[in-house]
Design a protein around this motif. Structure first.
Motif, PDB file in Angstrom:
ATOM      1  N   ARG A 150       0.831  -1.210   0.000  1.00  0.00           N
ATOM      2  CA  ARG A 150       0.000   0.000   0.000  1.00  0.00           C
ATOM      3  C   ARG A 150       0.864   1.259   0.000  1.00  0.00           C
ATOM      4  O   ARG A 150       0.497   2.288  -0.570  1.00  0.00           O
ATOM      5  CB  ARG A 150      -0.918   0.006   1.218  1.00  0.00           C
ATOM      6  CG  ARG A 150      -2.035  -0.999   1.131  1.00  0.00           C
ATOM      7  CD  ARG A 150      -3.352  -0.409   1.673  1.00  0.00           C
ATOM      8  NE  ARG A 150      -4.481  -1.242   1.275  1.00  0.00           N
ATOM      9  CZ  ARG A 150      -5.087  -1.157   0.117  1.00  0.00           C
ATOM     10  NH1 ARG A 150      -4.657  -0.289  -0.782  1.00  0.00           N
ATOM     11  NH2 ARG A 150      -6.109  -1.923  -0.183  1.00  0.00           N
ATOM     12  N   ARG A 151       2.015   1.180   0.629  1.00  0.00           N
ATOM     13  CA  ARG A 151       2.930   2.325   0.623  1.00  0.00           C
ATOM     14  C   ARG A 151       3.465   2.583  -0.788  1.00  0.00           C
ATOM     15  O   ARG A 151       3.561   3.736  -1.223  1.00  0.00           O
ATOM     16  CB  ARG A 151       4.088   2.064   1.599  1.00  0.00           C
ATOM     17  CG  ARG A 151       5.228   3.084   1.541  1.00  0.00           C
ATOM     18  CD  ARG A 151       6.076   3.032   2.809  1.00  0.00           C
ATOM     19  NE  ARG A 151       6.485   1.702   3.162  1.00  0.00           N
ATOM     20  CZ  ARG A 151       7.749   1.250   3.045  1.00  0.00           C
ATOM     21  NH1 ARG A 151       8.696   2.033   2.551  1.00  0.00           N
ATOM     22  NH2 ARG A 151       8.065   0.025   3.423  1.00  0.00           N
ATOM     23  N   PHE A 152       3.819   1.508  -1.494  1.00  0.00           N
ATOM     24  CA  PHE A 152       4.387   1.662  -2.830  1.00  0.00           C
ATOM     25  C   PHE A 152       3.320   1.928  -3.890  1.00  0.00           C
ATOM     26  O   PHE A 152       3.592   2.596  -4.898  1.00  0.00           O
ATOM     27  CB  PHE A 152       5.167   0.407  -3.215  1.00  0.00           C
ATOM     28  CG  PHE A 152       6.324   0.101  -2.300  1.00  0.00           C
ATOM     29  CD1 PHE A 152       7.164   1.113  -1.851  1.00  0.00           C
ATOM     30  CD2 PHE A 152       6.570  -1.191  -1.879  1.00  0.00           C
ATOM     31  CE1 PHE A 152       8.230   0.852  -1.013  1.00  0.00           C
ATOM     32  CE2 PHE A 152       7.637  -1.478  -1.030  1.00  0.00           C
ATOM     33  CZ  PHE A 152       8.471  -0.455  -0.589  1.00  0.00           C
ATOM     34  N   LEU A 153       2.111   1.408  -3.677  1.00  0.00           N
ATOM     35  CA  LEU A 153       1.044   1.501  -4.684  1.00  0.00           C
ATOM     36  C   LEU A 153      -0.235   2.014  -4.020  1.00  0.00           C
ATOM     37  O   LEU A 153      -1.221   1.279  -3.877  1.00  0.00           O
ATOM     38  CB  LEU A 153       0.797   0.129  -5.321  1.00  0.00           C
ATOM     39  CG  LEU A 153       2.004  -0.524  -6.002  1.00  0.00           C
ATOM     40  CD1 LEU A 153       1.712  -1.985  -6.321  1.00  0.00           C
ATOM     41  CD2 LEU A 153       2.365   0.241  -7.279  1.00  0.00           C
ATOM     42  N   ASP A 209      13.243  -9.095  -3.546  1.00  0.00           N
ATOM     43  CA  ASP A 209      12.250  -8.325  -2.788  1.00  0.00           C
ATOM     44  C   ASP A 209      12.691  -8.018  -1.367  1.00  0.00           C
ATOM     45  O   ASP A 209      11.968  -8.293  -0.393  1.00  0.00           O
ATOM     46  CB  ASP A 209      10.906  -9.065  -2.758  1.00  0.00           C
ATOM     47  CG  ASP A 209      10.061  -8.806  -3.997  1.00  0.00           C
ATOM     48  OD1 ASP A 209      10.488  -7.996  -4.840  1.00  0.00           O
ATOM     49  OD2 ASP A 209       8.988  -9.423  -4.129  1.00  0.00           O
ATOM     50  N   LEU A 210      13.854  -7.426  -1.226  1.00  0.00           N
ATOM     51  CA  LEU A 210      14.300  -6.960   0.091  1.00  0.00           C
ATOM     52  C   LEU A 210      13.596  -5.639   0.395  1.00  0.00           C
ATOM     53  O   LEU A 210      13.780  -4.647  -0.313  1.00  0.00           O
ATOM     54  CB  LEU A 210      15.816  -6.780   0.100  1.00  0.00           C
ATOM     55  CG  LEU A 210      16.445  -6.202   1.370  1.00  0.00           C
ATOM     56  CD1 LEU A 210      16.096  -7.033   2.595  1.00  0.00           C
ATOM     57  CD2 LEU A 210      17.953  -6.086   1.219  1.00  0.00           C
ATOM     58  N   VAL A 211      12.776  -5.645   1.430  1.00  0.00           N
ATOM     59  CA  VAL A 211      11.951  -4.480   1.778  1.00  0.00           C
ATOM     60  C   VAL A 211      12.037  -4.240   3.280  1.00  0.00           C
ATOM     61  O   VAL A 211      12.109  -5.191   4.070  1.00  0.00           O
ATOM     62  CB  VAL A 211      10.474  -4.706   1.367  1.00  0.00           C
ATOM     63  CG1 VAL A 211       9.603  -3.527   1.802  1.00  0.00           C
ATOM     64  CG2 VAL A 211      10.348  -4.907  -0.135  1.00  0.00           C
ATOM     65  N   THR A 212      12.004  -2.966   3.665  1.00  0.00           N
ATOM     66  CA  THR A 212      11.964  -2.596   5.079  1.00  0.00           C
ATOM     67  C   THR A 212      10.689  -1.827   5.364  1.00  0.00           C
ATOM     68  O   THR A 212      10.281  -0.960   4.577  1.00  0.00           O
ATOM     69  CB  THR A 212      13.182  -1.728   5.453  1.00  0.00           C
ATOM     70  OG1 THR A 212      14.381  -2.471   5.213  1.00  0.00           O
ATOM     71  CG2 THR A 212      13.135  -1.313   6.918  1.00  0.00           C
ATOM     72  N   ALA A 213      10.037  -2.139   6.482  1.00  0.00           N
ATOM     73  CA  ALA A 213       8.839  -1.414   6.892  1.00  0.00           C
ATOM     74  C   ALA A 213       9.179   0.053   7.116  1.00  0.00           C
ATOM     75  O   ALA A 213      10.277   0.398   7.577  1.00  0.00           O
ATOM     76  CB  ALA A 213       8.263  -2.035   8.158  1.00  0.00           C
ATOM     77  N   ALA A 214       8.235   0.925   6.801  1.00  0.00           N
ATOM     78  CA  ALA A 214       8.482   2.364   6.884  1.00  0.00           C
ATOM     79  C   ALA A 214       8.945   2.785   8.272  1.00  0.00           C
ATOM     80  O   ALA A 214       9.809   3.658   8.415  1.00  0.00           O
ATOM     81  CB  ALA A 214       7.212   3.124   6.494  1.00  0.00           C
ATOM     82  N   ALA A 215       8.400   2.175   9.312  1.00  0.00           N
ATOM     83  CA  ALA A 215       8.739   2.565  10.688  1.00  0.00           C
ATOM     84  C   ALA A 215      10.137   2.143  11.100  1.00  0.00           C
ATOM     85  O   ALA A 215      10.636   2.577  12.142  1.00  0.00           O
ATOM     86  CB  ALA A 215       7.714   1.965  11.658  1.00  0.00           C
ATOM     87  N   HIS A 216      10.784   1.317  10.272  1.00  0.00           N
ATOM     88  CA  HIS A 216      12.094   0.778  10.664  1.00  0.00           C
ATOM     89  C   HIS A 216      13.196   1.122   9.669  1.00  0.00           C
ATOM     90  O   HIS A 216      14.278   0.530   9.723  1.00  0.00           O
ATOM     91  CB  HIS A 216      11.995  -0.732  10.837  1.00  0.00           C
ATOM     92  CG  HIS A 216      11.079  -1.140  11.942  1.00  0.00           C
ATOM     93  ND1 HIS A 216      11.372  -0.947  13.262  1.00  0.00           N
ATOM     94  CD2 HIS A 216       9.836  -1.706  11.903  1.00  0.00           C
ATOM     95  CE1 HIS A 216      10.372  -1.390  14.010  1.00  0.00           C
ATOM     96  NE2 HIS A 216       9.437  -1.851  13.215  1.00  0.00           N
ATOM     97  N   LEU A 217      12.953   2.064   8.805  1.00  0.00           N
ATOM     98  CA  LEU A 217      13.984   2.472   7.849  1.00  0.00           C
ATOM     99  C   LEU A 217      15.182   3.072   8.587  1.00  0.00           C
ATOM    100  O   LEU A 217      15.028   3.802   9.568  1.00  0.00           O
ATOM    101  CB  LEU A 217      13.412   3.502   6.866  1.00  0.00           C
ATOM    102  CG  LEU A 217      12.354   2.980   5.885  1.00  0.00           C
ATOM    103  CD1 LEU A 217      11.706   4.138   5.140  1.00  0.00           C
ATOM    104  CD2 LEU A 217      12.973   1.998   4.895  1.00  0.00           C
ATOM    105  N   GLY A 218      16.379   2.747   8.104  1.00  0.00           N
ATOM    106  CA  GLY A 218      17.583   3.315   8.682  1.00  0.00           C
ATOM    107  C   GLY A 218      18.031   2.692   9.981  1.00  0.00           C
ATOM    108  O   GLY A 218      18.932   3.233  10.639  1.00  0.00           O
ATOM    109  N   GLN A 219      17.452   1.561  10.360  1.00  0.00           N
ATOM    110  CA  GLN A 219      17.809   0.925  11.633  1.00  0.00           C
ATOM    111  C   GLN A 219      18.692  -0.306  11.453  1.00  0.00           C
ATOM    112  O   GLN A 219      19.004  -0.992  12.432  1.00  0.00           O
ATOM    113  CB  GLN A 219      16.530   0.539  12.385  1.00  0.00           C
ATOM    114  CG  GLN A 219      15.670   1.739  12.769  1.00  0.00           C
ATOM    115  CD  GLN A 219      14.349   1.333  13.423  1.00  0.00           C
ATOM    116  OE1 GLN A 219      14.106   0.150  13.685  1.00  0.00           O
ATOM    117  NE2 GLN A 219      13.505   2.315  13.693  1.00  0.00           N
TER     118      GLN A 219
END
Length: 272
Positions: A150-153, A209-219
């Motif tokens: 949903r974030r990407f599309l 498909d390596l993906v990180t949840a928005a709340a955990h970016l940069g961790q």
């Protein structure tokens, strides 16, 4: 006297490096073709390749497309694709060989396709000593996958999001050993995740498909997942581990810093 290896930087060493890269790319292409065939519910022959089809995930381009993995007639290709994908609302063509993809671009563009170039990157150097992610099943990822799609599309219908999440189940068919990996936060929720496809018999592994949840970016969670996948690939006996990244997006530079080098490209043509 024993033969000596060519000195680095000499014409002979550069030729050897080029030959090695070409051989690696052929192995990767063969893996991608085999994965696509095995994952598909059914296939249809197309001059220069085949159509991979799956009625269960009819809205997914990744499960319903034409893969060109050999010589083809670029001018005739749009018609062949229309015939193979006739019942579907979309058209998608993936061309593995870069020169063939360049030749197919003009006729497909005239037929209304848009082109996205992706880079095939192979890991070099030793695998990481440790990772920290663990293998999970699809139900454990369903919520995180839905949120990320949903974030990407943000503008696509719910049925499309559902298809893009659930289609992961079909990937189990694609390789002899398919694993879903995740790094978790302090509450046990998936923070970053990826697929790992292993074929130890041919010594090739793919990270997808390596993906990180928005709340955990940069961790650092994506690095944990990537390191785990590389370690698992090495432990399975895979001497070639690769991934595919968009040519014009930042992740390819992040992968480069972690030991991945470009060895080829894939042309992705799509028409809605």
């Amino acid at each position: 006297m024993p033969a000596e290896a060519p000195a680095p930087g000499t014409p002979d060493s550069e030729a050897a490096d080029t030959a090695d890269a070409a051989a690696e790319l052929r192995r990767i292409h063969a893996f991608l073709s085999a994965f696509t065939r095995r994952q598909a519910e059914r296939t249809l022959p197309v001059p220069g390749g085949f159509a991979a089809l799956d009625d269960t995930y009819a809205l997914s381009y990744g499960n319903n497309h034409v893969l060109i993995d050999g010589p083809t007639d670029p001018e005739a290709l749009p018609g062949h694709v229309d015939a193979a994908l006739a019942p579907l609302a979309h058209r998608a063509v993936y061309v593995l060989d870069a020169a063939t993809g360049d030749a197919c671009a003009p006729p497909l563009t005239r037929a209304g396709y848009t082109l996205t170039r992706t880079v095939v990157m192979r890991h070099t150097g030793p695998p990481p000593e440790r990772g920290g992610a663990r293998e999970v099943e699809l139900p454990a990822l369903r919520g995180a996958l839905t949120e990320s799609q949903r974030r990407f599309l943000p503008d696509v219908p719910d049925e499309v999001i559902h298809t893009l999440v659930e289609r992961r189940a079909a990937r189990r068919r694609g390789a002899p050993d398919v694993r879903f990996l995740a790094s978790h936060d302090e509450f046990g929720e998936p923070a970053s995740w990826a697929d790992l496809y292993l074929d130890p018999a041919v010594g090739v592994a793919q990270i997808e498909d390596l993906v990180t949840a928005a709340a955990h970016l940069g961790q650092g969670h994506a690095g944990v997942v990537l390191d785990t996948a590389l370690r698992m690939g090495a432990e399975a006996g895979c001497t070639t581990t690769f991934l595919v990244a968009l040519a014009d997006d930042w992740p390819r530079h992040w992968y480069a810093r972690r030991g991945f080098v470009p060895v080829g490209s894939v042309h992705c043509f799509e028409r809605t």
